[in-house]
Design an enzyme around this catalytic site. Structure first.
Site, PDB file in Angstrom:
ATOM      1  N   ASP A  86      38.453  39.227  65.047  1.00  0.00           N
ATOM      2  CA  ASP A  86      39.730  38.635  64.410  1.00  0.00           C
ATOM      3  C   ASP A  86      40.920  39.010  65.314  1.00  0.00           C
ATOM      4  O   ASP A  86      40.850  40.083  66.104  1.00  0.00           O
ATOM      5  CB  ASP A  86      39.830  38.968  62.983  1.00  0.00           C
ATOM      6  CG  ASP A  86      40.824  38.087  62.396  1.00  0.00           C
ATOM      7  OD1 ASP A  86      41.158  37.052  62.909  1.00  0.00           O
ATOM      8  OD2 ASP A  86      41.169  38.039  61.146  1.00  0.00           O
ATOM      9  N   HIS A  88      45.612  39.160  64.890  1.00  0.00           N
ATOM     10  CA  HIS A  88      46.466  39.188  63.929  1.00  0.00           C
ATOM     11  C   HIS A  88      47.820  39.224  64.497  1.00  0.00           C
ATOM     12  O   HIS A  88      48.075  39.959  65.283  1.00  0.00           O
ATOM     13  CB  HIS A  88      46.438  40.286  62.544  1.00  0.00           C
ATOM     14  CG  HIS A  88      47.629  40.274  61.422  1.00  0.00           C
ATOM     15  ND1 HIS A  88      47.542  39.598  60.615  1.00  0.00           N
ATOM     16  CD2 HIS A  88      48.723  40.821  61.671  1.00  0.00           C
ATOM     17  CE1 HIS A  88      48.683  39.472  59.828  1.00  0.00           C
ATOM     18  NE2 HIS A  88      49.440  40.315  60.587  1.00  0.00           N
ATOM     19  N   THR A 126      50.585  30.752  58.943  1.00  0.00           N
ATOM     20  CA  THR A 126      49.560  29.775  59.500  1.00  0.00           C
ATOM     21  C   THR A 126      49.148  29.140  58.346  1.00  0.00           C
ATOM     22  O   THR A 126      48.600  27.731  58.309  1.00  0.00           O
ATOM     23  CB  THR A 126      48.334  30.826  59.852  1.00  0.00           C
ATOM     24  OG1 THR A 126      48.825  31.486  61.093  1.00  0.00           O
ATOM     25  CG2 THR A 126      47.067  30.144  60.347  1.00  0.00           C
ATOM     26  N   ARG A 174      57.801  46.887  47.801  1.00  0.00           N
ATOM     27  CA  ARG A 174      58.539  47.208  49.192  1.00  0.00           C
ATOM     28  C   ARG A 174      59.502  46.104  49.555  1.00  0.00           C
ATOM     29  O   ARG A 174      60.576  46.309  49.909  1.00  0.00           O
ATOM     30  CB  ARG A 174      57.691  47.453  50.219  1.00  0.00           C
ATOM     31  CG  ARG A 174      56.483  48.489  50.324  1.00  0.00           C
ATOM     32  CD  ARG A 174      55.228  48.463  51.342  1.00  0.00           C
ATOM     33  NE  ARG A 174      56.006  48.168  52.686  1.00  0.00           N
ATOM     34  CZ  ARG A 174      55.303  47.490  53.498  1.00  0.00           C
ATOM     35  NH1 ARG A 174      54.049  46.928  53.207  1.00  0.00           N
ATOM     36  NH2 ARG A 174      55.913  47.251  54.620  1.00  0.00           N
ATOM     37  N   SER A 189      49.356  47.830  55.305  1.00  0.00           N
ATOM     38  CA  SER A 189      49.246  46.625  54.595  1.00  0.00           C
ATOM     39  C   SER A 189      48.548  45.726  55.605  1.00  0.00           C
ATOM     40  O   SER A 189      47.612  44.904  55.161  1.00  0.00           O
ATOM     41  CB  SER A 189      50.707  46.277  54.511  1.00  0.00           C
ATOM     42  OG  SER A 189      50.747  44.826  54.302  1.00  0.00           O
ATOM     43  N   LYS A 193      43.861  44.546  54.644  1.00  0.00           N
ATOM     44  CA  LYS A 193      43.559  43.287  54.654  1.00  0.00           C
ATOM     45  C   LYS A 193      42.387  42.995  55.672  1.00  0.00           C
ATOM     46  O   LYS A 193      41.240  42.559  55.525  1.00  0.00           O
ATOM     47  CB  LYS A 193      44.479  42.350  54.744  1.00  0.00           C
ATOM     48  CG  LYS A 193      45.491  42.441  53.573  1.00  0.00           C
ATOM     49  CD  LYS A 193      46.528  41.297  53.487  1.00  0.00           C
ATOM     50  CE  LYS A 193      47.448  41.380  54.681  1.00  0.00           C
ATOM     51  NZ  LYS A 193      48.653  42.261  54.505  1.00  0.00           N
ATOM     52  N   LYS A 194      42.987  43.353  56.974  1.00  0.00           N
ATOM     53  CA  LYS A 194      41.865  42.912  58.269  1.00  0.00           C
ATOM     54  C   LYS A 194      40.343  43.824  58.174  1.00  0.00           C
ATOM     55  O   LYS A 194      39.542  43.216  58.110  1.00  0.00           O
ATOM     56  CB  LYS A 194      42.523  43.124  59.516  1.00  0.00           C
ATOM     57  CG  LYS A 194      43.471  42.282  59.605  1.00  0.00           C
ATOM     58  CD  LYS A 194      43.128  40.875  59.966  1.00  0.00           C
ATOM     59  CE  LYS A 194      44.104  39.837  59.888  1.00  0.00           C
ATOM     60  NZ  LYS A 194      43.639  38.219  60.301  1.00  0.00           N
TER      61      LYS A 194
END
Length: 449
Positions: A86, A88, A126, A174, A189, A193-194
């Site tokens: 992936d 990011h 996105t 935050r 953060s 997720k990744k």
């Protein structure tokens, strides 16, 4: 053991600059997830980290516990015949690369489970771009998502409530406690997720410049090195490219308008914006090389270019859109589905000369003013508003020539852009020197690559 921990004592430790152990960090993340940590305690914890920082071990442990706070994807049972990889991006104005990159890498044998976000602040999201496509379902369940990645090679969806839920609550806190700009917390953060996506390799695009979150180059370097180290120490090889965001990426800003640019890019790359083409192919090459699909960057670049120029990537993009509920003929007749705005007009230059500076951040903020972006996550957005054919740095313009084409709902929006845009694009009689699009590449513990 966990029942012996007191949140206020762990907050005090962190406030005083003392490292927290793995079990202590695990306890705090469980409290974030199950709600036993109050909003006040979470805000204090965030501020303690913001002020005192974390060691590398703490960053790795925080990332791992946040990743495991909800669902994690496992690809073993799908028997994929290629790596899961992936990309990011930290976000920029006009950054639409994911839409072309995922199908290019899928065309080359990779599997790309891309979980993307919405725009917040001056950078676009996105997910917002894709949701300008009628029928597009950005929230399939995990099983459907994984099946689609296996079938098509890529899928771009939104974060589900069960993916890294600790991060969702932590980020919301935050956002309202002035603790967003922490390298430690940004790293955890992004990566929570990744890494929950079960990746074999990850490539990061860290933007720097006036249109980027990390406007300061030193911050971009620190973030890139932190992400490369934490991700690699978590078992996922990672390369971080620091790239220029001192002007709009590509020639459009908006949602439907950027999707249209992406479709044109996939169908006819020879006429694409050169910076957009260069960065898309370079990120793809790193993804192929890092995941083991190609042994070196040159062969990876050639393979990526062939996948794009052959039309295979465009075909995969069209298939992904259709399988997620979008139109079957979006690639062939995009204008049928991405309907033009009622008012399309040129914004003319008040000066002549070479374009020397483009205030990308202010352009992004002007889009928010017209509801093409949002200031808080619950805001609705207008997918149709935007700018196309935006000029680039180094381009010569005569007075009265077009700075961009405005796509508006009404005359009030057009008047706003006509008053604002000429102030955001500056000219000089001397042609500006070229700036490197890719400034630096960092990998784990190696610094400059």
């Amino acid at each position: 053991m966990s029942e012996l921990f007191l949140p206020q004592e762990l907050i005090r430790k962190k406030r005083d600059g003392i490292s927290l152990s793995d079990p202590e960090i695990g306890y705090m993340v469980r409290g974030i997830t199950d709600g036993s940590l109050t909003d006040a305690q979470l805000g204090a914890f965030a501020m303690a980290i913001f002020k005192c920082g974390m060691s590398m071990d703490e960053r790795v442990n925080l990332t791992r516990h946040m990743m495991n706070s909800g669902d994690t994807l496992n690809w073993d049972q799908l028997n994929l015949n290629g790596p899961v990889v992936d990309k990011h991006s930290t976000g920029g104005v006009g950054d639409k690369i994911s839409l072309m990159l995922a199908p290019i890498v899928a065309s080359c044998g990779g599997y790309v489970p891309m979980i993307s976000g919405r725009g917040l602040g001056h950078t676009g999201g996105t997910l917002d771009k894709l949701e300008s496509i009628p029928g597009y379902d950005a929230t399939p369940n995990n099983s459907a998502f994984q099946s689609l990645v296996k079938q098509v090679g890529c899928a771009i969806i939104g974060q589900t409530a069960n993916l890294a839920p600790a991060d969702q609550r932590f980020y919301a806190t935050r956002d309202v406690t002035a603790t967003v700009e922490s390298i430690d917390l940004i790293t955890a953060s992004i990566l929570s997720k990744k890494l929950a996506s079960g990746l074999d390799a990850l490539v990061m695009d860290i933007k720097t410049g006036n249109g980027a979150f990390a406007a300061n180059y030193k911050m971009a370097q620190e973030l890139a090195q932190s992400i490369a180290n934490v991700s690699s120490n978590s078992g996922v090889p990672t390369s971080c490219l620091i790239t220029d965001m001192d002007q709009v990426l590509g020639h459009s800003v908006g949602n439907a308008i950027e999707v249209m640019e992406c479709i044109d890019f996939l169908k006819d790359p020879h006429n694409a914006d050169q910076r957009l083409l260069e960065l898309t192919l370079e990120l793809s090459a790193y993804m192929l090389q890092l995941s083991g699909l190609e042994s070196d960057l040159d062969s990876a670049r050639n393979k990526s270019k062939l996948a794009l120029e052959s039309g295979k990537a465009a075909s995969i993009f069209g298939k992904m859109i259709t399988e997620l509920g979008g139109p079957v003929d979006l690639i062939e007749v995009p204008e049928k589905h991405l309907k033009p705005m009622p008012l399309v007009a040129s914004i003319q230059s008040n000066s002549s000369g070479y374009v020397s500076e483009v205030d990308a951040r202010a352009i992004g903020l002007s889009m928010i003013h017209l509801k093409a972006g949002r200031t808080k996550s619950s805001d609705p957005i207008d997918h149709g508003v935007g700018l196309s054919e935006i000029v680039s740095k180094g381009q010569w313009l005569d007075k009265g020539e077009s700075l961009a084409m405005a796509h508006c709902r009404d005359q009030m929006q057009l008047d706003f852009l006509q008053s604002q845009l000429p102030k955001l694009i500056h000219f000089n009689q001397k042609k500006p020197s070229n700036t490197n699009l890719i400034k630096e590449v960092l990998t784990s513990n190696k610094g400059l690559n």
